[in-house]
Design a protein around this motif. Structure first.
Motif, PDB file in Angstrom:
ATOM      1  N   PRO A 126       0.798  -1.237   0.000  1.00  0.00           N
ATOM      2  CA  PRO A 126       0.000   0.000   0.000  1.00  0.00           C
ATOM      3  C   PRO A 126       0.822   1.274   0.000  1.00  0.00           C
ATOM      4  O   PRO A 126       0.324   2.334  -0.368  1.00  0.00           O
ATOM      5  N   TYR A 127       2.086   1.190   0.427  1.00  0.00           N
ATOM      6  CA  TYR A 127       2.894   2.400   0.520  1.00  0.00           C
ATOM      7  C   TYR A 127       3.910   2.520  -0.621  1.00  0.00           C
ATOM      8  O   TYR A 127       4.833   3.320  -0.517  1.00  0.00           O
ATOM      9  N   VAL A 128       3.722   1.725  -1.683  1.00  0.00           N
ATOM     10  CA  VAL A 128       4.674   1.825  -2.785  1.00  0.00           C
ATOM     11  C   VAL A 128       4.636   3.235  -3.375  1.00  0.00           C
ATOM     12  O   VAL A 128       5.659   3.780  -3.788  1.00  0.00           O
ATOM     13  N   VAL A 129       3.455   3.854  -3.427  1.00  0.00           N
ATOM     14  CA  VAL A 129       3.322   5.273  -3.746  1.00  0.00           C
ATOM     15  C   VAL A 129       2.489   5.890  -2.635  1.00  0.00           C
ATOM     16  O   VAL A 129       1.315   5.535  -2.449  1.00  0.00           O
ATOM     17  N   HIS A 130       3.111   6.779  -1.871  1.00  0.00           N
ATOM     18  CA  HIS A 130       2.450   7.373  -0.709  1.00  0.00           C
ATOM     19  C   HIS A 130       2.666   8.880  -0.743  1.00  0.00           C
ATOM     20  O   HIS A 130       3.800   9.356  -0.822  1.00  0.00           O
ATOM     21  N   HIS A 131       1.580   9.634  -0.746  1.00  0.00           N
ATOM     22  CA  HIS A 131       1.649  11.103  -0.846  1.00  0.00           C
ATOM     23  C   HIS A 131       2.422  11.533  -2.101  1.00  0.00           C
ATOM     24  O   HIS A 131       3.186  12.504  -2.072  1.00  0.00           O
ATOM     25  N   GLY A 132       2.231  10.809  -3.196  1.00  0.00           N
ATOM     26  CA  GLY A 132       2.858  11.175  -4.455  1.00  0.00           C
ATOM     27  C   GLY A 132       4.343  10.883  -4.529  1.00  0.00           C
ATOM     28  O   GLY A 132       5.034  11.402  -5.400  1.00  0.00           O
ATOM     29  N   ARG A 133       4.839  10.003  -3.626  1.00  0.00           N
ATOM     30  CA  ARG A 133       6.269   9.696  -3.594  1.00  0.00           C
ATOM     31  C   ARG A 133       6.484   8.193  -3.454  1.00  0.00           C
ATOM     32  O   ARG A 133       5.681   7.496  -2.829  1.00  0.00           O
ATOM     33  N   VAL A 134       7.590   7.738  -4.013  1.00  0.00           N
ATOM     34  CA  VAL A 134       7.941   6.325  -3.912  1.00  0.00           C
ATOM     35  C   VAL A 134       8.261   6.015  -2.450  1.00  0.00           C
ATOM     36  O   VAL A 134       9.136   6.655  -1.846  1.00  0.00           O
ATOM     37  N   LEU A 135       7.520   5.050  -1.885  1.00  0.00           N
ATOM     38  CA  LEU A 135       7.644   4.696  -0.469  1.00  0.00           C
ATOM     39  C   LEU A 135       7.477   5.916   0.436  1.00  0.00           C
ATOM     40  O   LEU A 135       7.986   5.958   1.558  1.00  0.00           O
ATOM     41  N   GLN A 145       8.762   8.855   0.010  1.00  0.00           N
ATOM     42  CA  GLN A 145       9.949   9.710   0.137  1.00  0.00           C
ATOM     43  C   GLN A 145      10.424  10.297  -1.186  1.00  0.00           C
ATOM     44  O   GLN A 145      10.569  11.507  -1.312  1.00  0.00           O
ATOM     45  N   LEU A 146      10.707   9.471  -2.183  1.00  0.00           N
ATOM     46  CA  LEU A 146      11.337   9.941  -3.415  1.00  0.00           C
ATOM     47  C   LEU A 146      10.283  10.360  -4.424  1.00  0.00           C
ATOM     48  O   LEU A 146       9.387   9.586  -4.761  1.00  0.00           O
ATOM     49  N   GLU A 147      10.408  11.595  -4.940  1.00  0.00           N
ATOM     50  CA  GLU A 147       9.392  12.101  -5.866  1.00  0.00           C
ATOM     51  C   GLU A 147       9.488  11.476  -7.256  1.00  0.00           C
ATOM     52  O   GLU A 147       8.491  11.008  -7.781  1.00  0.00           O
ATOM     53  N   PRO A 148      10.664  11.471  -7.917  1.00  0.00           N
ATOM     54  CA  PRO A 148      10.723  10.849  -9.242  1.00  0.00           C
ATOM     55  C   PRO A 148      10.601   9.333  -9.157  1.00  0.00           C
ATOM     56  O   PRO A 148      11.178   8.699  -8.267  1.00  0.00           O
ATOM     57  N   THR A 149       9.847   8.766 -10.076  1.00  0.00           N
ATOM     58  CA  THR A 149       9.666   7.313 -10.110  1.00  0.00           C
ATOM     59  C   THR A 149      10.697   6.636 -11.011  1.00  0.00           C
ATOM     60  O   THR A 149      10.806   5.415 -11.001  1.00  0.00           O
ATOM     61  N   ARG A 150      11.417   7.428 -11.774  1.00  0.00           N
ATOM     62  CA  ARG A 150      12.496   6.924 -12.622  1.00  0.00           C
ATOM     63  C   ARG A 150      13.711   7.808 -12.383  1.00  0.00           C
ATOM     64  O   ARG A 150      13.600   9.031 -12.412  1.00  0.00           O
ATOM     65  N   ALA A 151      14.857   7.181 -12.181  1.00  0.00           N
ATOM     66  CA  ALA A 151      16.071   7.951 -11.910  1.00  0.00           C
ATOM     67  C   ALA A 151      17.279   7.038 -11.978  1.00  0.00           C
ATOM     68  O   ALA A 151      17.183   5.820 -11.798  1.00  0.00           O
ATOM     69  N   PHE A 152      18.422   7.642 -12.262  1.00  0.00           N
ATOM     70  CA  PHE A 152      19.702   6.955 -12.120  1.00  0.00           C
ATOM     71  C   PHE A 152      20.119   7.016 -10.657  1.00  0.00           C
ATOM     72  O   PHE A 152      19.765   7.951  -9.929  1.00  0.00           O
ATOM     73  N   GLY A 153      20.915   6.028 -10.236  1.00  0.00           N
ATOM     74  CA  GLY A 153      21.340   6.023  -8.841  1.00  0.00           C
ATOM     75  C   GLY A 153      20.183   5.683  -7.925  1.00  0.00           C
ATOM     76  O   GLY A 153      19.406   4.769  -8.201  1.00  0.00           O
ATOM     77  N   ASP A 154      20.069   6.411  -6.809  1.00  0.00           N
ATOM     78  CA  ASP A 154      19.006   6.149  -5.822  1.00  0.00           C
ATOM     79  C   ASP A 154      18.968   4.668  -5.467  1.00  0.00           C
ATOM     80  O   ASP A 154      17.906   4.035  -5.435  1.00  0.00           O
ATOM     81  N   GLY A 181      26.321   3.836   4.703  1.00  0.00           N
ATOM     82  CA  GLY A 181      24.966   3.816   4.163  1.00  0.00           C
ATOM     83  C   GLY A 181      23.981   4.155   5.246  1.00  0.00           C
ATOM     84  O   GLY A 181      24.318   4.818   6.230  1.00  0.00           O
ATOM     85  N   LYS A 182      22.753   3.683   5.075  1.00  0.00           N
ATOM     86  CA  LYS A 182      21.723   3.966   6.063  1.00  0.00           C
ATOM     87  C   LYS A 182      20.835   2.741   6.213  1.00  0.00           C
ATOM     88  O   LYS A 182      20.880   1.798   5.410  1.00  0.00           O
ATOM     89  N   THR A 183      20.029   2.759   7.240  1.00  0.00           N
ATOM     90  CA  THR A 183      19.132   1.649   7.510  1.00  0.00           C
ATOM     91  C   THR A 183      18.098   1.545   6.382  1.00  0.00           C
ATOM     92  O   THR A 183      17.545   2.561   5.955  1.00  0.00           O
ATOM     93  N   PRO A 184      17.844   0.346   5.857  1.00  0.00           N
ATOM     94  CA  PRO A 184      16.859   0.206   4.781  1.00  0.00           C
ATOM     95  C   PRO A 184      15.506   0.791   5.159  1.00  0.00           C
ATOM     96  O   PRO A 184      15.110   0.795   6.333  1.00  0.00           O
ATOM     97  N   HIS A 185      14.805   1.291   4.166  1.00  0.00           N
ATOM     98  CA  HIS A 185      13.503   1.914   4.378  1.00  0.00           C
ATOM     99  C   HIS A 185      12.540   0.908   5.004  1.00  0.00           C
ATOM    100  O   HIS A 185      12.532  -0.274   4.664  1.00  0.00           O
TER     101      HIS A 185
END
Length: 626
Positions: A390-399, A401-410, A429-433
């Motif tokens: 359910p949170y794959v797209v949340h408030h218009g962001r991936v998970l 958090q991230l606004e673009p759905t396509r990107a290099f890196g990330d 690094g950081k703790t996984p989402h």
């Protein structure tokens, strides 16, 4: 990216009452004396609460800016630290009757609020030399005048606000043109010129760009009826986020990756007995393959290399482009077929301008679609690829958090939880989402569109990172370039370097020469013409007021940049350029703009620097890129 603008706009919708802690000052700003505020309200300095506006406004920037610096800068007028300077409003800066009321009680009000001795009123200091200034106060800023020619003695005043001397219009113009480039393409193949400009907001800038012209021999690509070799022309803008390393990587190698794939595709077509030219689907596939291969190298091969040779020093080098991210907008023009392809990964945008010979105006046709979580097509794709999340797209962001759905890196949206744990344990690094279940969620595969270019109709294309489209609509951008062409045609019709502009337009008109409604529906891609760009909403700019635009620059990309930042409203332009990082990021993003002009130009085979529209260093060389 659009993130800061949207967050500021959302905050502005919440009504609140704000007071200055510990202040008993009786300063009263005029009703429209505050500007460019992502804050929820006008801050008034008074001894009692007042009702405040519930939304953010940008009211007549050039008129409103001059009224609000008195309280923010009074510290400099009365403390004994450094030169005596007085921050004041200047009636001469205003033309609207309500704004001509100078705040002549400043010294009395300050004395009442602070207990400091009273000084002569404003009129006594009016003959002193003055300069424009900006006060940055957390989520707001004000402008006004500093009286006196001494330097500012502190960066901040007693209230913790940053006080800056505002750029003059001449300094603002110098800043706007600092990174502009322009090239005259004399290859007789449909492209006559392209202009580029960049303006940082982040420090360092996270945007990047790349351009390349490749002469293609007949051993690689067929030509028509023994015609000379064709050209492959590339232009790309890269909008980085969470750092600059991914966009820098794209600048260095993306075009090379694409050229290699195209080389294989075109060569394979030469052996085809039916047609020596590759089908459109094969060319589109080559572009997609190149994008995905490069992203795999950034995000996957880097981890494989570190597994074989674990080293934090090597890890810092290999993982940097994976840990940050970047959108990519790459255009590919095949001069033989005159097909202009746009490969879009992320939310940078390309728009075509084409002249209607009947009306003399231009149509604005989007050639790409913003790929964000707010795009219904992208949201549906992600939800279908990751069911039961359910949170794959949340408030218009991936998970969420991230606004673009396509990107290099990330890579944190692409690596498995196991890989992320390993990176964090052995390198950094950081703790996984918390919502990470079935990565990858973000892809670098672009959406590719194709358009047949008609140089005889004066086609041009604008490529820009989303910082421009937050400020101007598609139609405004195309109309502004059309307005710029009119001005250049009028001023330089006899110049050989601008002969290609001749006869495209009738004499200049008071409005932007653009067809309302554009060609959005005909392209299969749409623009929401009912809503003004987010920054225009933030600043309360009258979207219909085309008199706010100005033509002052010989570089078309710089012309767009100036008008995105305020146009005729010089105070607005100067203030936005004065704001330092990170404050500036609340009001504007990094900006990268390219304008490509098509036409029937000279055929000397050269590509020349257009020095009239290029930043040149003191030794006469082209200035280094950011």
């Amino acid at each position: 990216m659009r993130r800061a603008a949207i967050q500021a706009f959302r905050i502005s919708r919440r009504s609140s009452i704000r007071r200055t802690a510990g202040s008993k000052s009786t300063f009263n700003f005029l009703n429209h004396g505050l500007s460019l505020r992502p804050a929820a309200s006008v801050r008034r300095y008074s001894s009692a609460p007042v009702s405040l506006h519930s939304s953010m406004y940008f009211r007549n920037f050039s008129l409103a800016f001059v009224t609000s610096l008195v309280a923010g800068g009074a510290y400099y007028a009365y403390t004994g630290d450094g030169p005596k300077q007085l921050l004041r409003t200047d009636a001469a800066d205003s033309v609207s009757p309500p704004q001509t009321r100078a705040l002549t009680t400043t010294s009395n009000a300050f004395a009442e609020a602070t207990g400091k001795p009273q000084h002569p009123p404003l009129a006594a200091a009016a003959t002193e030399p003055s300069r424009r200034a900006v006060v940055v106060d957390n989520d707001q800023f004000y402008t006004g005048s500093i009286v006196g020619d001494g330097p500012l003695s502190k960066d901040t005043d007693d209230f913790g606000r940053k006080v800056l001397e505002m750029m003059t219009p001449a300094q603002a113009t110098e800043r706007l043109r600092k990174n502009e480039e322009s090239y005259l393409v004399e290859r007789g193949k449909g492209v006559v010129r392209y202009d580029i400009v960049q303006l940082p907001s982040n420090n360092p800038i996270e945007d990047d760009h790349a351009e390349k012209i490749v002469q293609v021999p007949s051993t690689v690509a067929a030509t028509d009826n023994g015609a000379p070799s064709s050209d492959w022309m590339f232009w790309g803008v890269f909008d980085g986020h969470s750092g600059w390393t991914t966009s820098a990587k794209l600048r260095q190698v993306l075009i090379s990756f694409v050229a290699r794939e195209l080389n294989s595709t075109y060569k394979a077509a030469l052996t085809n007995t039916v047609s020596p030219f590759p089908p459109a689907s094969a060319i589109d596939a080559a572009l997609k393959t190149a994008f995905v291969k490069l992203d795999d190298e950034i995000c996957l091969e880097s981890v494989n290399k570190l597994t074989k040779n674990p080293s934090k020093r090597l890890g810092a080098e290999l993982l940097a482009p994976a840990l940050s991210g970047s959108c990519a907008l790459l255009s590919f023009y095949d001069t033989r077929s005159r097909t202009f392809r746009v490969a879009c990964t992320g939310d940078s945008r390309a728009v075509l301008g084409r002249r209607n010979p009947q009306s003399g105006k231009w149509f604005a046709t989007p050639l790409s679609e913003d790929q964000t979580g707010s795009n219904p097509n992208e949201a549906a794709r992600l939800k279908s690829e990751h069911p039961n999340e359910p949170y794959v797209v949340h408030h218009g962001r991936v998970l969420g958090q991230l606004e673009p759905t396509r990107a290099f890196g990330d890579a944190f949206y692409k690596w498995s939880r196991e890989t992320q744990d390993k990176i964090k344990r052995h390198f950094f690094g950081k703790t996984p989402h918390q919502f990470l279940q079935t990565p990858p969620y973000v892809t670098a595969e672009p959406v590719v569109t194709s358009t047949h270019i008609e140089p005889e109709r004066g086609d041009f294309v604008v490529l820009a990172t989303d910082g421009l489209w937050e400020m101007l609509s598609n139609e405004e951008v195309i109309g502004l370039v059309g307005q710029w062409i009119e001005k250049q045609n009028s001023a330089q019709s006899n110049s050989s370097s601008t002969a290609w502009l001749t006869s495209w337009f009738n004499p200049s008109k008071p409005h932007l020469p653009v067809e309302k409604g554009g060609n959005s529906g005909k392209s299969g891609l749409t623009e929401d013409n009912s809503a003004a760009p987010i920054r225009q909403q933030q600043w309360d700019i009258d979207h219909a007021n085309e008199a706010r635009f100005v033509v002052e620059d010989k570089n078309a990309a710089t012309h767009l940049l100036r008008n995105a930042l305020g146009g005729k409203d010089r105070d607005m332009v100067c203030a936005l350029l004065t704001l330092p990082s990170p404050y500036s990021r609340r009001y504007r993003d990094d900006l990268t703009v390219e304008v490509i002009f098509f036409g029937e130009g000279e055929a000397t085979g050269n590509v020349l620097i257009n020095r009239d529209a290029t930043a040149i260093s003191s030794n006469g060389e082209l200035k280094a890129k950011l």
